[in-house]
Structures are given as C-alpha cells and as structure tokens.
Design an enzyme around this catalytic site. Structure first.
Site, PDB file in Angstrom:
ATOM      1  N   SER A 150     -12.569  -2.094   5.466  1.00 24.15           N
ATOM      2  CA  SER A 150     -11.920  -2.810   6.566  1.00 24.15           C
ATOM      3  C   SER A 150     -10.939  -3.832   6.026  1.00 24.15           C
ATOM      4  O   SER A 150     -11.091  -4.318   4.895  1.00 24.15           O
ATOM      5  CB  SER A 150     -12.979  -3.530   7.412  1.00 24.15           C
ATOM      6  OG  SER A 150     -12.392  -4.407   8.351  1.00 24.15           O
ATOM      7  N   TYR A 164     -19.933  -9.242   8.233  1.00 25.38           N
ATOM      8  CA  TYR A 164     -19.350  -7.899   8.320  1.00 25.38           C
ATOM      9  C   TYR A 164     -18.272  -7.734   7.256  1.00 25.38           C
ATOM     10  O   TYR A 164     -18.256  -6.738   6.518  1.00 25.38           O
ATOM     11  CB  TYR A 164     -18.773  -7.675   9.719  1.00 25.38           C
ATOM     12  CG  TYR A 164     -17.929  -6.434   9.835  1.00 25.38           C
ATOM     13  CD1 TYR A 164     -18.522  -5.176   9.949  1.00 25.38           C
ATOM     14  CD2 TYR A 164     -16.536  -6.514   9.838  1.00 25.38           C
ATOM     15  CE1 TYR A 164     -17.739  -4.030  10.046  1.00 25.38           C
ATOM     16  CE2 TYR A 164     -15.754  -5.379   9.945  1.00 25.38           C
ATOM     17  CZ  TYR A 164     -16.360  -4.145  10.050  1.00 25.38           C
ATOM     18  OH  TYR A 164     -15.584  -3.010  10.148  1.00 25.38           O
TER      19      TYR A 164
END
Length: 259
Positions: A150, A164
């Site tokens: 990501s 995350y």
C-alpha cells in the site's frame, strides 16, 4: 484507462490463487487472469455471495475458477486454503497475496496488543504463511508471487491507520527478502502498492471527508478504481515482460506518491 484488450497468452492454463478476490482489487485481478485463460482460485472470507458470483461470471465467459473460503488471519486456514487451491486447480503457478484490511482505525496511542495482533496476522503473517505453503507447488515450474502492499507503507498512513501502514511496510520488505531467497528456485516475487482506490475497503473505513482530503493530494485529479491496478499485476506475473524484474514494488497512485 485504455479500452484496448490486454493479451497474455502465456497465462493460458496456468493455475493462480488470488487471495481476497471476492471484491475490489482482488476481484479485478482474478477476472483479468481468467480472461487470459488462467485457472483462478477466488479466495474469500465472509463475502461468499460475491465470490460465487465472480466464479459464475468467469465460467459464463468460458473460463475456469473455484471459490475457496478461509480466514487468512489463521495460519491453519491459510495452509488449508493453499492446499485446497492446488488440489482443485491441479497445482499452482502463481500466488497473489492480496487479502488484507485495516480492521479498524485506531491511533498508536490507543492501540492494544489485540489491535496489533489482528492487523499483523491479517496483513503480514498471512503473506508469510501462504507463500511458504505455496512454495513447493511453485517450485515445480518456476512461478510467481505478487504481494499487495500500500501507499501507506511509505507515507506512514494517518487518521488511525498507522498499524495498517506498518503492516504493509512489513509486506513490502517481505517481498524484497523473499525475492532474494526464492529467485534461486525460479520464483519471481514482486509487489503492487495501490494508492487511494475506491473499493469496499474505503467504504468500511473512510468518511467522505477523508476521501475528499485524499483526493486533493492526487495530481491526476481522481481517485483510482480497482481496474487501474490490474495492469501492474499482469505485468509482474509475465515472464515475457517482467522476467528480469525481481523484488520490486510498483506504485499505482495517480502521482500521489513518487518515490
């Protein structure tokens, strides 16, 4: 996005497991591999109806797909998932470690051990376990692994998404470490790092205000859609196009981050 069809005949008959494939980026990637003639394992956890609908769509288009349920935060379930995929697809030539999630937004100052474990088990340990279990199958013909990381792995995330982002940094570095170790087996390991992609991920975790703020940082002037990511996965999976691409992370973010 171009309307020109992509053509990768080398994927015809290949067996590819895509985790987190019922919706979003995973579904788009599974659909794309199937369109190239690959046999696709469509993994899901709770979105069974969506996974079965995707399998029917692929089959109606003349392709081959099977739905496989597993909670990838459990190593035992990951092991079962990979072995079930190999059995049903007649082996494995590729693994796309796409399953993951934020779990919830929580600031570092408030994050508990339970929060940490849930995020790391889902996003990080699942990739290690799935790749390890897939290794004997991939070694037979020299396959590929593509991990989904990501933009949050590079920019530190924000708005309670720090755990995350940190788990995705782990995934990015797993990619480099595995790439070094496993190219000797003929297995190429790379990753794709999506930016802000309008998928159920953001429907669950981001407010409209947050989405608007992220949009303002994208030079291209729009948020991404799942199909924007597909080309990067097909490229990295292709020995013809990416046979000398090892341990790389391709950023797909509309210019939001230019490392």
């Amino acid at each position: 996005m171009s309307d020109q069809p992509l053509s990768f005949p080398e994927f015809s008959g290949k067996a590819i497991l895509v985790t987190g494939a019922s919706t979003g980026i995973g579904a788009a990637v599974a659909r794309a591999f199937a369109a190239q003639g690959a046999k696709v394992g469509v993994h899901y956890n709770s979105s069974g109806d969506a996974a079965e609908a995707l399998v029917r769509e692929i089959e109606q288009a003349g392709g081959t797909a099977v739905a496989i349920q597993a909670d990838v935060s459990s190593s035992a379930e990951v092991e079962r998932m990979v072995e079930e995929a190999a059995e049903k697809l007649g082996g494995l030539d590729g693994l796309v470690n796409n399953a993951g999630g934020m779990v919830k937004r929580v600031p570092y100052a408030e994050a508990s051990d339970t929060d940490y474990d849930k995020v790391m088990d889902l996003n990080a340990r699942s990739v290690v376990t799935a790749s390890r279990v897939a290794l004997p199958h991939l070694k037979k013909n020299g396959g590929f692994i593509i991990n989904t990381t990501s933009i949050a792995a590079r920019n530190g995330a924000g708005g309670g998404a720090g755990l995350y982002g940190s788990s995705k940094s782990f995934v990015s570095n797993i990619t480099r470490g595995m790439a070094k170790e496993w190219i000797g087996f003929g297995i190429r390991v790379n990753a794709v790092a999506p930016g802000v992609i309008t998928t159920p991920f953001h429907e669950r975790h981001s407010t409209q205000e947050q989405m608007d703020a992220m949009l303002a940082t994208v030079p291209q002037g729009r948020l991404g859609v799942a199909e924007d990511c597909v080309g990067a996965y097909l490229f990295l999976a292709s020995d013809r196009l990416a046979g000398y691409v090892i341990g790389q992370v391709i950023e797909v973010n509309g210019g939001q981050l230019m490392p």
